[in-house]
Design an enzyme around this catalytic site. Structure first.
Site, PDB file in Angstrom:
ATOM      1  N   ASP A  70     -28.284 -29.008  73.704  1.00 13.05           N
ATOM      2  CA  ASP A  70     -29.558 -29.488  73.169  1.00 13.05           C
ATOM      3  C   ASP A  70     -29.342 -30.742  72.339  1.00 13.05           C
ATOM      4  O   ASP A  70     -28.387 -30.821  71.561  1.00 13.05           O
ATOM      5  CB  ASP A  70     -30.204 -28.431  72.270  1.00 13.05           C
ATOM      6  CG  ASP A  70     -30.703 -27.224  73.041  1.00 13.05           C
ATOM      7  OD1 ASP A  70     -31.141 -27.396  74.190  1.00 13.05           O
ATOM      8  OD2 ASP A  70     -30.653 -26.118  72.481  1.00 13.05           O
ATOM      9  N   ARG A 128     -25.185 -23.668  85.276  1.00  8.70           N
ATOM     10  CA  ARG A 128     -26.313 -23.028  84.595  1.00  8.70           C
ATOM     11  C   ARG A 128     -27.461 -22.872  85.581  1.00  8.70           C
ATOM     12  O   ARG A 128     -27.829 -23.815  86.279  1.00  8.70           O
ATOM     13  CB  ARG A 128     -26.763 -23.846  83.387  1.00  8.70           C
ATOM     14  CG  ARG A 128     -27.957 -23.177  82.715  1.00  8.70           C
ATOM     15  CD  ARG A 128     -28.321 -23.787  81.416  1.00  8.70           C
ATOM     16  NE  ARG A 128     -29.549 -23.166  80.904  1.00  8.70           N
ATOM     17  CZ  ARG A 128     -30.121 -23.489  79.780  1.00  8.70           C
ATOM     18  NH1 ARG A 128     -29.587 -24.420  79.019  1.00  8.70           N
ATOM     19  NH2 ARG A 128     -31.222 -22.891  79.390  1.00  8.70           N
ATOM     20  N   ASP A 148     -25.415 -24.342  77.286  1.00  2.44           N
ATOM     21  CA  ASP A 148     -26.684 -24.901  76.808  1.00  2.44           C
ATOM     22  C   ASP A 148     -26.329 -26.093  75.933  1.00  2.44           C
ATOM     23  O   ASP A 148     -25.487 -25.968  75.038  1.00  2.44           O
ATOM     24  CB  ASP A 148     -27.446 -23.847  76.000  1.00  2.44           C
ATOM     25  CG  ASP A 148     -28.825 -24.320  75.575  1.00  2.44           C
ATOM     26  OD1 ASP A 148     -29.460 -25.077  76.336  1.00  2.44           O
ATOM     27  OD2 ASP A 148     -29.272 -23.933  74.487  1.00  2.44           O
TER      28      ASP A 148
END
Length: 184
Positions: free
Chosen positions: A95, A81, A93
């Site tokens: 989170d 990334r 991603d």
């Protein structure tokens, strides 16, 4: 040990493989207990990009919230990334949505995730594996009620569950079909 919920997303390259690699890497330091179905979703914010593949996983860990944050950001970097603009395309991603029942606000880490309630692409997979964390009601078939989606302003239909998922049996392509699965 703390129970944590992580949101995963990818819209570059082999999205499903990226999510699988991220789950494998997560398992190096956390116990992955459950993984939602995979959902193909429209991008939020910057719309001129490919569709995302999203999932949520439930994990148990001895890591502190800060250590977990550093660990998932390390996975993102190791997987390739690159820094981008807000809501831009991303290979992976990860989170932190919830860290136990903790509520914290720091310069880099806010728990619960600050935009959780605005992100249907997180709420739907989270409700699939942890309804108590979302407060959505399920009908007898385990489907999220259209009424709840309308109340949240999410609209109907929202998502297309992925037709192939290495984490569990292939799904029926029914927009509201929800099936929780155990981790691989």
């Amino acid at each position: 040990m703390k129970t944590v919920y992580l949101g995963l997303g990818s819209n570059l390259g082999d999205r499903e493989k990226n999510l699988g690699r991220a789950l494998e890497r997560l398992a190096e330091k956390v116990t992955v207990e459950r993984v939602s179905s995979l959902y193909e979703t429209e991008p939020v914010g910057y719309r001129e990009q490919s569709l995302f593949l999203n999932a949520v996983c439930q994990c148990r860990t001895h890591l502190t919230a800060g250590e977990l944050f550093d660990f998932v950001k390390g996975i993102e970097g190791d997987m390739g990334r690159e820094p981008s603009f807000p809501n831009g395309p991303r290979l992976i991603d990860i989170d932190i949505l919830f860290y136990g029942d903790a509520v914290m606000e720091g310069p880099e880490l806010v728990i619960p995730h600050p935009r959780l309630a605005q992100r249907a692409f997180v709420l739907i997979p989270l409700a699939e594996i942890a309804t108590h964390r979302v407060g959505l009601s399920l009908n007898g078939a385990g489907e999220i009620c259209n009424r709840d989606m309308e109340i949240l302003g999410l609209g109907v239909p929202l998502f297309r569950p992925a037709l192939h998922c290495e984490f569990h049996d292939p799904l029926v392509p029914d927009v509201h079909y929800i099936k929780a699965c155990d981790a691989p």
